[in-house]
Design an enzyme around this catalytic site. Structure first.
Site, short mmCIF file in Angstrom:
data_model
loop_
_atom_site.label_atom_id
_atom_site.label_comp_id
_atom_site.label_asym_id
_atom_site.label_seq_id
_atom_site.Cartn_x
_atom_site.Cartn_y
_atom_site.Cartn_z
CE LYS A 267 39.16 41.61 28.65
NZ LYS A 267 38.67 40.29 28.21
CB CYS B 143 32.67 33.86 42.03
SG CYS B 143 31.16 34.80 41.94
CD GLU C 134 37.33 30.47 42.46
OE1 GLU C 134 38.31 31.10 42.06
OE2 GLU C 134 36.20 30.97 42.59
P1 NAI Z 1 40.58 35.78 34.70
O1 NAI Z 1 40.51 36.45 36.00
O2 NAI Z 1 41.88 35.63 34.05
O3 NAI Z 1 39.64 36.54 33.64
C1 NAI Z 1 38.58 37.41 33.97
C2 NAI Z 1 38.59 38.60 33.03
O4 NAI Z 1 39.76 39.39 33.23
C3 NAI Z 1 38.60 38.24 31.56
O5 NAI Z 1 37.81 39.18 30.87
C4 NAI Z 1 40.06 38.39 31.18
O6 NAI Z 1 40.26 38.65 29.83
C5 NAI Z 1 40.47 39.58 32.01
N1 NAI Z 1 41.89 39.65 32.33
C6 NAI Z 1 42.80 38.65 32.37
N2 NAI Z 1 44.00 39.13 32.73
C7 NAI Z 1 43.85 40.45 32.93
C8 NAI Z 1 44.73 41.50 33.34
N3 NAI Z 1 46.01 41.27 33.63
N4 NAI Z 1 44.24 42.75 33.46
C9 NAI Z 1 42.95 42.99 33.21
N5 NAI Z 1 42.08 42.05 32.80
C10 NAI Z 1 42.52 40.79 32.67
O7 NAI Z 1 39.90 34.39 34.83
P2 NAI Z 1 40.13 33.13 33.86
O8 NAI Z 1 41.53 32.96 33.45
O9 NAI Z 1 39.13 33.21 32.82
O10 NAI Z 1 39.84 31.98 34.88
C11 NAI Z 1 40.87 31.50 35.75
C12 NAI Z 1 40.30 31.09 37.07
O11 NAI Z 1 39.76 32.26 37.68
C13 NAI Z 1 39.14 30.13 37.01
O12 NAI Z 1 39.56 28.81 36.97
C14 NAI Z 1 38.45 30.45 38.27
O13 NAI Z 1 39.06 29.78 39.34
C15 NAI Z 1 38.65 31.92 38.45
N6 NAI Z 1 37.52 32.73 38.01
C16 NAI Z 1 36.75 33.31 38.94
C17 NAI Z 1 35.64 34.04 38.57
C18 NAI Z 1 34.76 34.69 39.56
O14 NAI Z 1 33.66 35.07 39.22
N7 NAI Z 1 35.19 34.89 40.76
C19 NAI Z 1 35.26 34.18 37.19
C20 NAI Z 1 36.18 33.59 36.26
C21 NAI Z 1 37.24 32.88 36.68
#
Ligand code: NAI
Length: 777
Positions: free
Chosen positions: A190, A297, A389
């Site tokens: 996904k 990240c 972050e």
């Molecule tokens: P997120 O962690 O919510 O989303 C990442 C993925 O997980 C997306 O595909 C989303 O649809 C999915 N997802 C969301 N909730 C889920 C759940 N309960 N179970 C399974 N999958 C789920 O990240 P988001 O909201 O896009 O970004 C929020 C913050 O997260 C950002 O501001 C940043 O600080 C951090 N982030 C960190 C990343 C990294 O590479 N470490 C990447 C993206 C965001």
């Protein structure tokens, strides 16, 4: 502006990349996308819009998958998996090569589409995202080709659910899909809801490559779809995203037996020493924090500068910031593009506005979904901006005086993903690198990645590695399942007097025998019901004391591997010297006659892991750039372990020996059914050279003590070889500090066989730190 004007004022002229082909591709698909399941695109269902953040224009409608869709995708992956694995590594390699070539062939289309959907500068999409994505497929094609030699004794996990974020949409797909396919898994992936397009184009490429149906399935949608994948009938979940969601996934998969890797957030330090090449360090920062608008990240988002050069360095940095070009991501001359989505922009704004500090921002930033590159200095280390972050182009900075202080500030974070060190003095750089709590360390460079070099974090940055053999390992499992764990109940009895001698054990904490905190002990009987001794009933306080002792025994982790080996050899000799007596105790406790064998194998096991102490150190990885990536094995830290109930001596030694051989400090809860073994082991440890605190032995109820260990923030990993029923609770509680868990979900081990002494123990007892150093011309 004419060319002559440009030459005269050296201002830049724009060099926009055409979006024509990418937009035509979207139109060709009807600008409404279904899901990719079992080799076909489904008809679009309920949809949501995906937009170009740079312009706000709608690019396409994307389907919000339903529970039925997810079930269909998982079923397709399940049906395709056996054959995909059975065709063998070399046959799978052909498909991976084909995917790599097709990605290369369509690289421009992918790059433009990525930039349109995500807002990142086309220069980055073209030179980094897409280039690394096909490198990943090439590398893993090689892994599949060499499967027989590289993954001996291991098989595919099965069906993998993969959930990825929006910051590197295609690259994160490649990081997940390539190793999974190489090892014979099938996937349901996904993409993030803001950036689904390149994953859908990749689905098209899978068709073109003739990939068998069902091997790759792409389902789009928001977090709810992610949740459905997590709870579906999959064998493994691989997730990259926020720590918050990672923690939820850890809880949701607890006890299910699903394998899990989490690549989460970070607040990575970027340390500039006074002897650094300051201009290079400034240029490095452009990559560290303004690459992809800081939505990375492992972004070097926390600048630590040595005090004496701070003003000079900040001045250079501000001057460089003033030259950064922020704007249309399709312009090849742009340094910083758009922020992925207005929601993310609002998040960044809110965080920065809530904080103080001295702020400098790049001027000339266009209206819309853009955020100016920002430097905030004079922050205290406790400031939320130094700890949380931001995931935007915001660099926060502070100063330090000595290397030790730099390390202290650098490590003062709940995260541990990456770190960067700048110094022209090799002694400083290579002294500091091993002391940084991070999964990746870059020396005099930053944000370098390669398919051969493992990437991943420690602490709340998650667990598991992507890239290299370590990444591949996460997509495989041992071919053989161990025997089912059988429940063992302690013998009961009613005699009051211990026979023939009083065996009243104590805990062994911090090198000393310790009475149980609660003051309670349990009668232990032999098979005939005769009382053979008493064993302490450990409680939370005992565990906490033991963890504190283990935490304090840092010297053991710092000891040389050679030294650790000598200590363990000596321990083996001491055990051997008491073989007869130990065997008798074991037989009396267990009511069997395996004692003599147990002692013999346990002694061998100690010799075995002592031998490994100085041979499991890691290796260098050939990366396609000027430098070397060293994948070094480090101890995990403090490992809590629930020893198996069966084979009280051999089980405990099998767990303790690899852990301490690799430099960990341990808190081991002995067999619940046969705990008296700790009395003998305590005496042996007391007369050995194992330093106080490196091994702590506790007895008592497994369920309660495991829960305390799982809750404890200072325990870095928890292993359980006890009852399968413990697994769910341990994994759920471990979500707190995201400690690594290695727990039995029903199948145990044959402690006398090869499975009781495998490489898996060494892998679990170590964490890989990838250190990138300049090397060669
Ligand atoms: P997120 O962690 O919510 O989303 C990442 C993925 O997980 C997306 O595909 C989303 O649809 C999915 N997802 C969301 N909730 C889920 C759940 N309960 N179970 C399974 N999958 C789920 O990240 P988001 O909201 O896009 O970004 C929020 C913050 O997260 C950002 O501001 C940043 O600080 C951090 N982030 C960190 C990343 C990294 O590479 N470490 C990447 C993206 C965001």
């Amino acid at each position: 502006m004419t060319v002559k004007d440009i030459f005269e004022n050296m201002d830049y002229g724009s060099a926009p990349e055409s979006a024509g082909d990418a937009l035509a591709w979207i139109t060709d698909q009807g600008a409404r996308f279904g899901l990719f399941i079992d080799g076909e695109f489904t008809a679009p269902g309920d949809t949501f819009e995906t937009t170009n953040p740079a312009t706000g224009e709608v690019l396409a409608d994307i389907t919000q998958a339903t529970a039925d869709d997810v079930a269909a995708a998982v079923a397709a992956a399940r049906a395709a998996q056996p054959e995909w694995e059975a065709i063998g590594g070399p046959a799978r390699a052909r498909f991976l090569y084909a995917l790599a070539r097709l990605l290369q062939k369509h690289s421009r289309l992918f790059a433009v589409l990525e930039t349109l959907d995500n807002g990142k500068p086309i220069r980055e999409a073209r030179d980094v995202d897409i280039a690394l994505a096909h490198r990943h497929f090439y590398y893993h094609a090689g892994c599949a080709q060499l499967e027989e030699t590289q993954a001996q004794g291991r098989v595919a996990q099965g069906v993998c659910g993969q959930i990825i974020p929006w910051n590197f949409p295609l690259l994160m797909l490649a990081w997940k899909v390539a190793p999974a396919l190489a090892m014979g898994n099938t996937v349901v992936l996904k993409p993030a809801e803001w950036t689904s397009l390149t994953a859908l184009l990749f689905a098209d490429i899978c068709r073109q490559a003739g990939l068998p149906k069902g091997v790759v399935n792409i389902v789009t949608g928001d977090g709810a779809v992610g949740e459905m994948i997590v709870t579906a009938d999959v064998d493994k979940i691989a997730f990259t995203g926020s720590t918050e969601v990672g923690r939820k996934i850890r809880q949701a998969t607890a006890g299910s037996g699903k394998s899990l890797t989490l690549e989460l957030g970070g607040k990575s330090p970027y340390i500039v020493f006074e002897d650094a090449d300051l201009d290079s360090a400034v240029e490095g920062l452009v990559d560290a924090i303004w690459f992809n608008g800081g939505q990375v990240c492992c972004a070097g988002s926390r600048l630590l500068v040595q005090e004496g050069i701070a003003d000079r360095f900040y001045a250079k940095l501000r001057a460089r910031m003033d030259k950064l070009r922020v704007g249309n991501p399709l312009d090849k001359s742009i340094d910083v593009g758009a922020i992925v989505h207005p929601e993310q922009l609002a998040r960044i704004r809110a965080m920065v506005e809530a904080s103080g500090g001295d702020m400098h921002q790049t001027a000339g930033v266009p209206e819309g979904c853009y955020y100016a590159p920002t430097l905030i200095t004079d922050l205290s280390n406790a400031d939320p901006l130094m700890q949380e972050e931001i995931f935007g182009p915001v660099l926060v900075a502070t100063t330090f005086r000595t290397p030790s202080e730099a390390i202290e500030i650098a490590n003062n974070t709940r995260y541990g993903l990456a770190a960067t060190v700048w110094s022209e003095n090799i002694n400083v750089a290579l002294d500091v690198a091993p002391r940084l709590a991070a999964g990746v360390v870059w020396v005099n460079g930053t944000n370098m990645f390669d398919a051969a070099a493992p990437f991943g974090g420690i602490r709340e940055s998650g667990f598991g590695r992507e890239g290299g053999p370590e990444g591949l390992r996460a997509y495989s499992k041992p071919a053989e399942k161990g025997p089912l764990v059988t429940e063992i109940a302690a013998f009961e009895g009613d005699s009051a007097e211990p026979q023939p001698v009083d065996r009243t054990a104590k805990h062994y904490i911090g090198g000393k025998q310790a009475r149980p905190d609660g003051g309670y002990a349990r009668n232990i009987y032999d098979a005939s019901g005769a009382l053979i001794g008493q064993s302490p009933i450990g409680n939370r306080k005992d565990i906490r004391n033991a963890v504190e002792a283990a935490r304090g025994a840092k010297g053991w982790s710092a000891a040389t591997a050679h030294n650790r080996a000598q200590v363990i050899y000596f321990l083996a000799e001491n055990l051997s010297a008491r073989a007869g007596e130990l065997a008798k105790t074991i037989d009396r406790m267990t009511g069997q006659d395996t004692g003599a064998d147990e002692v013999e194998v346990a002694v061998n096991r100690l010799f075995h892991y002592a031998a490994w102490s100085d041979k499991f150190a890691g290796d260098a990885r050939a990366v396609p750039m000027r430098g070397l990536a060293m994948a070094l094995r480090e101890p995990v830290g403090v490992i809590g372990a629930i020893a198996p109930n069966e084979f009280p001596l051999l089980g405990l030694v099998s767990v303790m020996a690899p852990a301490i051989a690799m430099g960990n400090r341990t808190v081991i809860v002995a067999s619940e059914a046969y705990p008296l073994i700790t009395q003998d082991l305590t005496q042996i440890l007391e007369t050995s050279d194992v330093p106080a605190g490196a091994v702590n032995l506790i007895t008592g109820p497994h369920a309660e003590l495991a829960a305390t260990l799982a809750d404890h923030a200072d325990v870095d990993a928890l292993w359980s070889f006890g009852a399968a029923a413990l697994a769910g609770d341990i994994e759920r509680r471990a979500a707190g500090n995201l400690k690594r868990t290695w727990v039995n979900h029903g199948h145990g081990r044959d402690w006398f066989g090869p499975d009781g002494q495998s490489r898996n123990f060494l892998e679990e007892a170590t964490e890989v730190k990838t250190v990138w150093v300049p090397y060669g011309a």
